[in-house]
Design an enzyme around this catalytic site. Structure first.
Site, PDB file in Angstrom:
ATOM      1  N   ASP A   7      -9.273   0.508   1.864  1.00 41.33           N
ATOM      2  CA  ASP A   7      -8.269   0.102   2.850  1.00 41.33           C
ATOM      3  C   ASP A   7      -8.751   0.556   4.229  1.00 41.33           C
ATOM      4  OD1 ASP A   7      -5.842  -0.771   3.933  1.00 41.33           O
ATOM      5  OD2 ASP A   7      -4.906   1.187   3.648  1.00 41.33           O
TER       6      ASP A   7
ATOM      7  N   TYR B 271       1.219   5.653  -0.629  1.00 41.57           N
ATOM      8  CA  TYR B 271       0.768   6.834   0.126  1.00 41.57           C
ATOM      9  C   TYR B 271       1.030   8.022  -0.793  1.00 41.57           C
ATOM     10  CZ  TYR B 271       0.515   9.573   4.559  1.00 41.57           C
ATOM     11  OH  TYR B 271       0.173  10.413   5.588  1.00 41.57           O
TER      12      TYR B 271
ATOM     13  N   GLN C 137      -4.130   2.860  14.871  1.00 36.05           N
ATOM     14  CA  GLN C 137      -3.033   3.313  14.013  1.00 36.05           C
ATOM     15  C   GLN C 137      -2.187   4.390  14.697  1.00 36.05           C
ATOM     16  OE1 GLN C 137      -4.457   5.042  10.357  1.00 36.05           O
ATOM     17  NE2 GLN C 137      -2.419   5.551   9.600  1.00 36.05           N
TER      18      GLN C 137
ATOM     19  N   ARG D 283      -8.217   4.377  13.061  1.00 38.23           N
ATOM     20  CA  ARG D 283      -7.296   5.499  13.307  1.00 38.23           C
ATOM     21  C   ARG D 283      -6.747   5.530  14.716  1.00 38.23           C
ATOM     22  NH1 ARG D 283      -5.942   6.241   8.288  1.00 38.23           N
ATOM     23  NH2 ARG D 283      -7.694   6.849   6.958  1.00 38.23           N
TER      24      ARG D 283
ATOM     25  N   THR E  29      -9.040  -5.512   3.979  1.00 36.85           N
ATOM     26  CA  THR E  29      -8.921  -4.603   2.840  1.00 36.85           C
ATOM     27  C   THR E  29      -9.876  -5.126   1.776  1.00 36.85           C
ATOM     28  OG1 THR E  29      -6.567  -4.285   3.327  1.00 36.85           O
ATOM     29  CG2 THR E  29      -7.341  -3.590   1.145  1.00 36.85           C
TER      30      THR E  29
ATOM     31  N   LYS F  30      -4.567  -1.531  10.220  1.00 41.28           N
ATOM     32  CA  LYS F  30      -4.856  -1.692   8.791  1.00 41.28           C
ATOM     33  C   LYS F  30      -5.112  -3.145   8.397  1.00 41.28           C
ATOM     34  CE  LYS F  30      -3.559   2.532   7.375  1.00 41.28           C
ATOM     35  NZ  LYS F  30      -4.304   3.387   6.450  1.00 41.28           N
TER      36      LYS F  30
ATOM     37  N   HIS G 148      -3.581  14.094   0.519  1.00 36.30           N
ATOM     38  CA  HIS G 148      -3.851  13.201   1.652  1.00 36.30           C
ATOM     39  C   HIS G 148      -2.689  13.214   2.638  1.00 36.30           C
ATOM     40  CE1 HIS G 148      -5.156   9.761   3.985  1.00 36.30           C
ATOM     41  NE2 HIS G 148      -4.001   9.167   3.756  1.00 36.30           N
TER      42      HIS G 148
ATOM     43  N   TYR H  21       1.803   3.382  15.162  1.00 31.94           N
ATOM     44  CA  TYR H  21       2.473   3.485  13.866  1.00 31.94           C
ATOM     45  C   TYR H  21       3.914   3.959  13.913  1.00 31.94           C
ATOM     46  CZ  TYR H  21       2.311   8.590  13.090  1.00 31.94           C
ATOM     47  OH  TYR H  21       2.517   9.932  13.141  1.00 31.94           O
TER      48      TYR H  21
ATOM     49  N   GLU I 173     -10.043  12.877   7.092  1.00 28.09           N
ATOM     50  CA  GLU I 173      -9.928  14.199   6.472  1.00 28.09           C
ATOM     51  C   GLU I 173     -11.291  14.878   6.340  1.00 28.09           C
ATOM     52  OE1 GLU I 173      -6.958  13.845   2.914  1.00 28.09           O
ATOM     53  OE2 GLU I 173      -7.715  11.859   3.427  1.00 28.09           O
TER      54      GLU I 173
ATOM     55  N   GLU J  45     -10.375   4.124   3.462  1.00 23.96           N
ATOM     56  CA  GLU J  45      -9.459   4.818   2.570  1.00 23.96           C
ATOM     57  C   GLU J  45      -9.838   4.415   1.151  1.00 23.96           C
ATOM     58  OE1 GLU J  45      -5.418   4.075   3.925  1.00 23.96           O
ATOM     59  OE2 GLU J  45      -5.575   5.776   5.316  1.00 23.96           O
TER      60      GLU J  45
ATOM     61  N   THR K 297      -4.545   6.473  -0.209  1.00 24.20           N
ATOM     62  CA  THR K 297      -5.801   7.219  -0.198  1.00 24.20           C
ATOM     63  C   THR K 297      -5.784   8.310  -1.258  1.00 24.20           C
ATOM     64  OG1 THR K 297      -5.891   6.855   2.164  1.00 24.20           O
ATOM     65  CG2 THR K 297      -7.357   8.549   1.274  1.00 24.20           C
TER      66      THR K 297
ATOM     67  N   GLU L 219      -9.093   3.986  -2.501  1.00 29.03           N
ATOM     68  CA  GLU L 219      -7.832   3.832  -3.225  1.00 29.03           C
ATOM     69  C   GLU L 219      -8.071   3.094  -4.539  1.00 29.03           C
ATOM     70  OE1 GLU L 219      -4.498   2.517  -0.984  1.00 29.03           O
ATOM     71  OE2 GLU L 219      -5.319   3.173   0.951  1.00 29.03           O
TER      72      GLU L 219
ATOM     73  N   ARG M 282       0.403  15.399  13.124  1.00 28.51           N
ATOM     74  CA  ARG M 282       1.642  16.055  13.588  1.00 28.51           C
ATOM     75  C   ARG M 282       1.510  17.557  13.390  1.00 28.51           C
ATOM     76  NH1 ARG M 282       3.248  12.452   9.751  1.00 28.51           N
ATOM     77  NH2 ARG M 282       3.826  14.213   8.450  1.00 28.51           N
TER      78      ARG M 282
ATOM     79  N   ASP N 205       0.849  -1.192   0.000  1.00 27.63           N
ATOM     80  CA  ASP N 205       0.000   0.000   0.000  1.00 27.63           C
ATOM     81  C   ASP N 205       0.882   1.238   0.000  1.00 27.63           C
ATOM     82  OD1 ASP N 205      -2.313   1.475   0.043  1.00 27.63           O
ATOM     83  OD2 ASP N 205      -2.581   1.350   2.209  1.00 27.63           O
TER      84      ASP N 205
HETATM   85 CA    CA Z   1      -3.995   3.003   2.669  1.00 23.61          CA
END
Ligand code: CA
Length: 400
Positions: free
Chosen positions: A221, A118, A228, A225, A245, A241, A123, A232, A346, A187, A332, A189, A132, A116
């Site tokens: 996906d 990114y 995650q 959260r 899927t 995750k 995104h 992560y 988002e 997500e 995503t 995708e 962050r 997967d």
């Molecule tokens: Ca993903």
């Protein structure tokens, strides 16, 4: 023009012809292609010598067919078009058409490795701002390589498979707790399906993308959260995750997307030589996300910063081999506007700005019983539209 009733003008006309695996009438899984509101039984077509594919269409998955390579993919596609357009074939082929409403779709191929990426700048920047907030939204490596991770191939499921809410650890002010995820997300995708393998130690350069990649599926996906966010760092996504899927049941061949290639966003700073693709093209796939029947977003795949050819070149640049059935997803898909994002993280800005659905209810993340459907279209020949198969799933309560 096809002789199949209702198929002319359909986004599943003979310009599309995606491949899938279906069950019908108590018989085991068989390979078929969709035309209009019918499935053409390709197992039956090869058994009747209407198509010659060396038995690759008489299998319970697409893998043997995927392994054949581009020349044979094109030949089989051309033959199917002949069968569905030339009236002389109608008496033999008509009995092999089954209404799509009568079949049940299965996972179309045995998934090899699942990667997967990114690759949406919007995104990645949004997630950076949410996760962050006091740092630059993109990390320093983001514009130099397509960021990705290895996912869990064994939990890739076909559209329609119910999704049990995952349990796991999440962080609270009083320390970590275990329980059902309370920030379950999607997500949206696009996934690329590898047909022709490569050898260990071999690189697959950007200009050999179409030799190896057979086609495209839509991917959801699913992402927890809260799990995650706690797990992560430093190694990336794991249990947030890997629980499921979902992919669409129809694999749309690249041959059906010949009119959908479009210039990808300019890359600045310039990328290293092995990532330079000339021309630098992405796909004009227009995704749509429906939450309990309310259209909440329309992510534009054409905005993706990294192209599928660059992703393939990058994932093999260290000599890692490809296997038939490997699936790599785009990451995503988010455009620049709030109504173009591919995740609810988002859409609701980290859960702070709920969305209202058509029934008057509001949501931040997924509730038990919610259904999400991702669909997409692409431009086809002569103004036609190519539909990608939908990927849908309904959330079941956690198994506590
Ligand atoms: Ca993903």
């Amino acid at each position: 023009m096809t002789w199949v009733e209702g198929a002319t003008g359909s986004p599943y006309g003979v310009h599309n012809l995606p491949y899938g695996v279906f069950t019908h009438g108590g018989r085991g899984p068989r390979i078929g292609t969709r035309v209009g509101d019918f499935v053409l039984d390709l197992d039956g077509a090869e058994a009747a010598d209407l198509i010659l594919a060396g038995g690759a269409l008489r299998q319970p998955t697409l893998n043997a067919f995927l392994r054949l390579g581009r020349a044979q993919w094109a030949a089989v596609r051309q033959r199917i078009i002949e069968l569905l357009t030339e009236p002389e074939h109608r008496p033999a082929v008509q009995p092999l058409l089954i209404p799509v409403a009568e079949v049940e779709m299965a996972l179309p191929f045995e998934v090899g490795d699942y990667v997967d990426f990114y690759s949406s700048e919007h995104h990645a920047a949004n997630v950076g701002r949410i996760f962050r907030p006091n740092q630059p939204p993109l990390l320093p490596n983001w514009k130099h390589l397509p960021i990705g991770y290895h996912g869990r191939a064994g939990t890739v499921v076909v559209s329609g498979t119910p999704i049990t809410r995952p349990c796991g650890q999440r962080s609270t002010p009083d320390g970590p707790v275990y329980g059902p995820s309370i920030r379950l997300d999607i997500e949206a995708e696009v996934g690329f399906v590898v047909g022709v393998p490569s050898a260990l130690g071999e690189r697959v350069p950007v200009d050999r993308f179409a030799e190896h990649v057979f086609g495209v599926v839509l991917v959801n996906d699913w992402s927890a959260r809260d799990i995650q966010a706690w797990e992560y760092q430093p190694l990336g996504p794991f249990l947030g995750k890997s629980f499921a899927t979902s992919i669409s049941p129809w694999v749309v061949p690249l041959d059906a997307l010949a009119h959908a290639w479009t210039p990808a966003p300019v890359q600045d700073p310039p990328v290293l030589d092995y990532l330079r693709d000339e021309p630098h093209l992405g796909l004009d796939l227009r995704l749509a996300v429906d939450w309990n029947g309310t259209r909440v977003s329309e992510p534009p795949f054409s905005t993706m910063y990294w192209t599928p050819a660059q992703q393939l070149a990058h994932l093999t640049v260290n000599g890692a081999s490809l296997r038939t059935g490997d699936l790599y997803a785009s990451g995503t898909v988010s455009g620049e506007r709030r109504d173009q994002v591919g995740s609810f993280l988002e859409l609701t800005w980290g859960g702070r700005e709920p969305v209202r659905l058509a029934d008057g209810s509001t949501r931040t993340f997924l509730e038990d019983g919610d259904t999400v459907t991702i669909s997409a279209t692409a431009p086809g020949p002569d103004g036609a539209t190519v539909a990608l198969g939908e990927v849908t799933g309904t959330i079941l309560p956690a198994a506590v």
